[in-house]
Write an enzyme that holds these catalytic residues in place. Structure first.
Site, short mmCIF file in Angstrom:
data_model
loop_
_atom_site.label_atom_id
_atom_site.label_comp_id
_atom_site.label_asym_id
_atom_site.label_seq_id
_atom_site.Cartn_x
_atom_site.Cartn_y
_atom_site.Cartn_z
N HIS A 1 -5.79 14.51 -8.46
CA HIS A 1 -6.62 12.80 -8.19
C HIS A 1 -5.03 13.22 -9.78
CE1 HIS A 1 -8.54 12.23 -5.10
NE2 HIS A 1 -9.60 13.49 -5.25
N ASP B 1 -3.02 9.83 -10.58
CA ASP B 1 -3.01 8.65 -11.53
C ASP B 1 -1.28 8.45 -12.09
OD1 ASP B 1 -5.91 8.14 -10.79
OD2 ASP B 1 -6.30 9.83 -12.47
N GLU C 1 -4.72 2.26 -3.84
CA GLU C 1 -3.26 2.71 -4.34
C GLU C 1 -3.53 1.52 -2.89
OE1 GLU C 1 -4.44 4.77 -0.11
OE2 GLU C 1 -5.42 4.41 -1.48
N ASP D 1 0.93 -0.83 -0.01
CA ASP D 1 0.05 0.60 -0.07
C ASP D 1 0.77 1.35 0.31
OD1 ASP D 1 -3.04 0.75 0.68
OD2 ASP D 1 -1.52 2.36 1.69
N ASN E 1 -3.02 13.10 -3.71
CA ASN E 1 -4.17 13.61 -4.83
C ASN E 1 -4.50 14.59 -3.88
OD1 ASN E 1 -4.16 11.03 -6.01
ND2 ASN E 1 -5.31 10.48 -4.24
#
Length: 307
Positions: free
Chosen positions: A195, A199, A225, A182, A190
């Site tokens: 965002h 990405d 994530e 993770d 973010n």
């Protein structure tokens, strides 16, 4: 096996021959220079017939006018013509059309010459399972099993492929391991950059992961994530080493976001299954790996924890 045999009693030879002839595997011995067959066990005689005066490449293969181009002799002795140890490889026999895993080694024959001993075990069923797994992989992709952002497997495809792999693991009593990781503090990326930038980071992580794992490993993005990697024929130590290699790869690579180099770390949970167990559940393996992942996060993040 690489020492010249002492002159000793042959009393044990009949018993040893009985054992060798009872094995469900090809065992043969061939001179490394002349390719003369010195011994073929009963399994080989049943599959290929009586060797007579044939050389190994004449007996075991077909449509050849000379020694095999894939002969392993070059791997079995060094420049001083001394044995180098065991060489393991896989091969599809041209006579039987069956797949074999071969264990080759140079040893000294009782008369002092160097010979090749090969123990070849039929792995055709395992190869068929691998083919079925590959077909399942392609079907999963066809059924929209790919994460649209990273092009990794999504959770559905990971489940399909993972359950197929675990069936193979149980059938052949092989180890398998699972890594979950993770990204650390991903929400801050973010929040700070937006965002779309997040990405870009996920695409960066997916690329680095694909470049680090083996082709046979099953990689998936299973959450925002959060990523998972299922490792066939891999024990806990090997899986832990891969997790550490991937962790350091992520830590040592940056991605440019709006003119700023961003480094993303991750926390890893690593578990391995017992190859002797009669039942494996992917959901339980994911839960166990997730528990180890949170131990890594609670211990300070950017680390891996194995169980």
């Amino acid at each position: 096996m690489n020492k010249k045999p002492d002159k000793q009693s042959n009393d044990a030879y009949p018993a040893l021959l009985t054992v060798v002839n009872s094995l469900d595997a090809l065992i043969y011995v061939a001179d490394m220079d002349s390719y003369e067959l010195l011994f073929v066990n009963e399994y080989g005689r049943q599959k290929w017939g009586d060797p007579g005066k044939l050389r190994c490449w004449e007996y075991l293969q077909k449509n050849q006018s000379g020694p095999c181009t894939f002969c392993t002799n070059k791997h079995l002795r060094n420049d001083e013509a001394k044995p180098t140890g065991v060489y393991v490889w896989e091969f599809r026999n041209t006579v039987t059309n069956r797949w074999f895993q071969c264990r080759d080694e140079a040893i000294y024959w009782p008369d002092g010459r160097l010979v090749r001993i090969e123990i070849a075990t039929d792995i055709t069923e395992r190869k068929q399972m691998e083919s079925e797994l590959d077909a399942a992989r392609r079907e999963a992709e066809f059924l929209a099993g790919i994460d649209p952002l990273t092009s990794l497997n999504n959770r559905r495809a990971f489940s399909d492929l993972g359950n197929q792999l675990l069936k193979e693991t149980i059938r052949f009593k092989q180890p398998a391991s699972l890594i979950m990781f993770d990204l650390d503090h991903f929400k801050q990326i973010n929040d700070q950059f937006g965002h779309e930038s997040g990405d870009e980071v996920l695409l960066h992580i997916a690329r680095l992961t694909r470049e680090t794992v083996r082709q046979a490993d099953i990689v998936a993005r299973i959450g925002g994530e959060e990523f998972a990697i299922l490792l066939p024929q891999t024990d806990l130590e090997q899986a832990g080493q891969l997790a550490e290699r991937l962790r350091q790869t992520l830590m040592n690579n940056t991605v440019n976001i709006k003119g700023q180099g961003i480094t993303t770390t991750a926390s890893f949970g690593v578990i391995s299954c017992d190859p002797e167990c009669d039942e494996l559940r992917l959901d339980q393996m994911l839960a166990d790996a997730d528990a180890e992942l949170y131990k890594a996060k609670n211990a300070g993040r950017n680390r891996s924890v194995c169980r």
